[in-house]
Design an enzyme around this catalytic site. Structure first.
Site, PDB file in Angstrom:
ATOM      1  N   ASN A 151       0.817  -1.227   0.000  1.00  0.00           N
ATOM      2  CA  ASN A 151       0.000   0.000   0.000  1.00  0.00           C
ATOM      3  C   ASN A 151       0.848   1.274   0.000  1.00  0.00           C
ATOM      4  O   ASN A 151       0.483   2.268  -0.627  1.00  0.00           O
ATOM      5  CB  ASN A 151      -1.013  -0.007   1.148  1.00  0.00           C
ATOM      6  CG  ASN A 151      -0.379  -0.130   2.511  1.00  0.00           C
ATOM      7  OD1 ASN A 151       0.771  -0.547   2.655  1.00  0.00           O
ATOM      8  ND2 ASN A 151      -1.132   0.225   3.527  1.00  0.00           N
ATOM      9  N   GLU A 247       3.827  -5.244  12.207  1.00  0.00           N
ATOM     10  CA  GLU A 247       2.851  -4.164  11.988  1.00  0.00           C
ATOM     11  C   GLU A 247       1.750  -4.759  11.126  1.00  0.00           C
ATOM     12  O   GLU A 247       1.940  -4.957   9.927  1.00  0.00           O
ATOM     13  CB  GLU A 247       3.511  -2.980  11.274  1.00  0.00           C
ATOM     14  CG  GLU A 247       4.588  -2.281  12.080  1.00  0.00           C
ATOM     15  CD  GLU A 247       4.029  -1.486  13.251  1.00  0.00           C
ATOM     16  OE1 GLU A 247       2.800  -1.301  13.333  1.00  0.00           O
ATOM     17  OE2 GLU A 247       4.826  -1.069  14.092  1.00  0.00           O
ATOM     18  N   CYS A 281      -3.544   0.627   6.697  1.00  0.00           N
ATOM     19  CA  CYS A 281      -3.737  -0.302   7.820  1.00  0.00           C
ATOM     20  C   CYS A 281      -4.595   0.342   8.890  1.00  0.00           C
ATOM     21  O   CYS A 281      -5.501  -0.288   9.428  1.00  0.00           O
ATOM     22  CB  CYS A 281      -2.387  -0.728   8.379  1.00  0.00           C
ATOM     23  SG  CYS A 281      -1.298   0.656   8.751  1.00  0.00           S
ATOM     24  N   GLU A 455       6.762   1.155  15.399  1.00  0.00           N
ATOM     25  CA  GLU A 455       7.703   1.819  14.505  1.00  0.00           C
ATOM     26  C   GLU A 455       7.645   3.314  14.780  1.00  0.00           C
ATOM     27  O   GLU A 455       6.705   3.801  15.416  1.00  0.00           O
ATOM     28  CB  GLU A 455       7.327   1.552  13.036  1.00  0.00           C
ATOM     29  CG  GLU A 455       7.547   0.113  12.669  1.00  0.00           C
ATOM     30  CD  GLU A 455       7.503  -0.173  11.177  1.00  0.00           C
ATOM     31  OE1 GLU A 455       6.579   0.325  10.509  1.00  0.00           O
ATOM     32  OE2 GLU A 455       8.385  -0.900  10.699  1.00  0.00           O
TER      33      GLU A 455
END
Ligand code: NAD
Length: 474
Positions: A151, A247, A281, A455
């Protein structure tokens, strides 16, 4: 196959050189549904070669002073900015997003560089007296495998490689087989910046990802992708107890409180769910609205939806591109059809271009609730359900009733009230009057099955280190 002459297939980056593998991988332009390029696909022998080069490069890179590592990482920005047009074109062609958004993705990725080239990693002295001196150091882990998704191909790669390199690790990036082109090109461009073996890029399919996660010469996997794949990565990593940062997916809820002005939030609510054609996400994926505000909120969100032109990313005026790949398009279609079959109403359906390409119209759905897969699962595409609730307690319970825990949001002009609701939501990030916001300086990660670790920020940097204690008896 039509290969635009302007786009030359980039090679793998192994040990400081571009390598054209014996195997290749076709890459599809989602706005046409046709392959536009074949890129090399790393063989198991090439993976072994890259891991050996990485292991050989690690001692030198780890011994390089932090300031010098940061200087080299800082020059990523110069190289990328000098090739911004080329990289943005690759991102748009392989990913589908509008060219302005591709440039924005790369700019956002570079903010990792800006932030992490200014940090320090000084030891923490936790005892210093006549009996002992004890300090806690942060040491690099070794070889990091960075497995990325389709993405935001450049952004996700940079969110991993920048902190990993700053912390003193060496990195092998494996982009998604759907979007390997810009990442391979980035690897080639950065060959002039880093010593051989410090940063390598290997394109390949899911088997290459599994082989990287299992490889005994790899010390950590930083993975971005779906929950099921994240579980497989964790299982693969367990063989050598690799560290993992995962993630993963989300099914983020947003709760609108009854004091909002619908006209004031309609556009923001829409883009919370539909930025990058919903392929985010931490996009807003379920919107909970009090009955008293329901019609007005639906109207305000649909008003913004009506302004969105969907089309090829290089076309003037286009605000949203196609779904990136056919399996994802099929999934979005299936979830939407299921919601309509369950009695849902598509109260806004946008226009899409005629002809091939992975097009799905911007779609807003009401009249559904939990129990319908569109609400319970992650669509990851340009469709969003808007649901009604009666009490805030009920909305909070429904928002939390999921295995996911990536993001959530609360919408109200009364910030104290909004924060009280935020306190009760289980998620890695809760945003107030916005959704999602992911930046280099703020940690981002998932609660529950949306991931492990974070992150960005100093917290994300430290995930590329282990603690080493030096304990001196005086
Ligand atoms: P995916 O999990 O299928 O693939 C992601 C990557 O994993 C690819 O590079 C793939 O080749 C590799 N891979 C596949 N099988 C593997 C295995 N067994 N071992 C190692 N690597 C393997 O991704 P997808 O489902 O196509 O992507 C969409 C998902 O990604 C959504 O759920 C989305 O929410 C999530 N996502 C999360 C974040 C985040 O930061 N939390 C960001 C973007 C996307």
């Amino acid at each position: 196959m039509a290969t635009p002459t302007a786009i030359r297939p980039p090679g793998l980056t192994i040990n400081g050189r571009s390598v054209a593998s014996a195997a290749t991988l076709p890459v599809i332009d989602p706005s046409t549904g046709a392959p536009f390029i074949e890129v090399p696909s790393a063989t198991p022998a090439e993976l072994d070669e890259a891991v050996a080069a990485a292991r050989a490069a690690f001692p030198g890179w780890r011994a390089t002073p932090l300031r010098r590592r940061q200087e080299l990482v800082a020059s990523i920005s110069d190289v990328v900015r000098a090739h911004l047009d080329e990289l943005a074109l690759l991102v748009t062609t392989e990913q589908g997003k509008p060219i302005g958004n591709a440039r924005g993705e790369i700019g956002a990725a570079l903010r990792q560089v800006d932030f992490l080239t200014g940090v320090t990693l000084d030891p923490e002295v936790i005892r210093d007296d006549e009996g002992a001196y004890v300090e806690v150091r942060r040491e690099p882990l070794g070889v990091v495998g960075a497995i990325t998704v389709w993405n935001y191909p450049v952004l996700v790669a940079m969110f991993k490689l920048v902190p990993a390199l700053v912390a003193g690790n060496v990195v092998i990036v494996k982009p998604s087989p759907f979007t390997p082109v810009a990442t391979l090109r980035l690897g080639e461009l950065l060959q002039e910046v880093f010593p051989p073996g410090v940063l390598q890029v290997l394109a390949g399919d899911d088997d290459l990802g599994r082989a990287l996660a299992e490889h005994p010469g790899v010390d950590k996997i930083s993975f971005t992708g779906s929950v099921p794949t994240g579980k497989k990565v964790m299982a693969s990593a367990s063989g050598t107890l690799k560290r993992v940062t995962l993630e993963l997916g989300g099914n983020d809820a947003g709760i609108v409180l009854d004091d909002v002005d619908p006209a004031a939030v309609g556009a923001d609510l829409f883009w919370a769910g539909f930025s990058n054609s919903g392929q985010v996400c931490a996009a807003l994926k379920r919107l909970y609205v009090p009955e008293s505000r329901f019609d007005a909120i639906c109207e305000a969100v649909a008003a913004e939806a009506a302004t969105v032109a969907v089309g090829p990313g290089l076309q003037e005026g286009v605000k949203a591109g196609p779904v990136q790949n056919k399996p994802q398009l099929d999934r979005v279609r299936e979830l939407t059809a299921g919601a309509l079959a369950a009695g849902g109403e598509a109260f806004h359906t946008g226009e899409i271009p005629d002809g091939p390409g992975y097009w799905f119209p911007t779609t807003l759905i009401r009249g559904v609730a939990e129990g319908v897969p569109l609400v319970d699962e992650e669509p990851f595409g340009p469709v969003m359900p808007i649901l009604t609730y009666r009490t805030v307690d009920e909305a909070v319970a429904r928002a939390n009733d999921t295995e996911y825990g990536l993001g959530a949001s609360v919408w109200s002009p009364d910030l104290d009230r909004a924060v009280e609701v935020a306190d009760r939501l289980v998620a890695g990030s809760v945003w107030i009057n916005q959704h999602p916001v992911v930046t280099a300086t703020v940690p981002f990660g998932g609660a529950k099955q949306s991931g492990i670790g974070v992150e960005s920020s100093r917290h994300g940097l430290l995930e590329y280190t282990h603690i080493k204690v030096v304990n001196v008896k005086r």
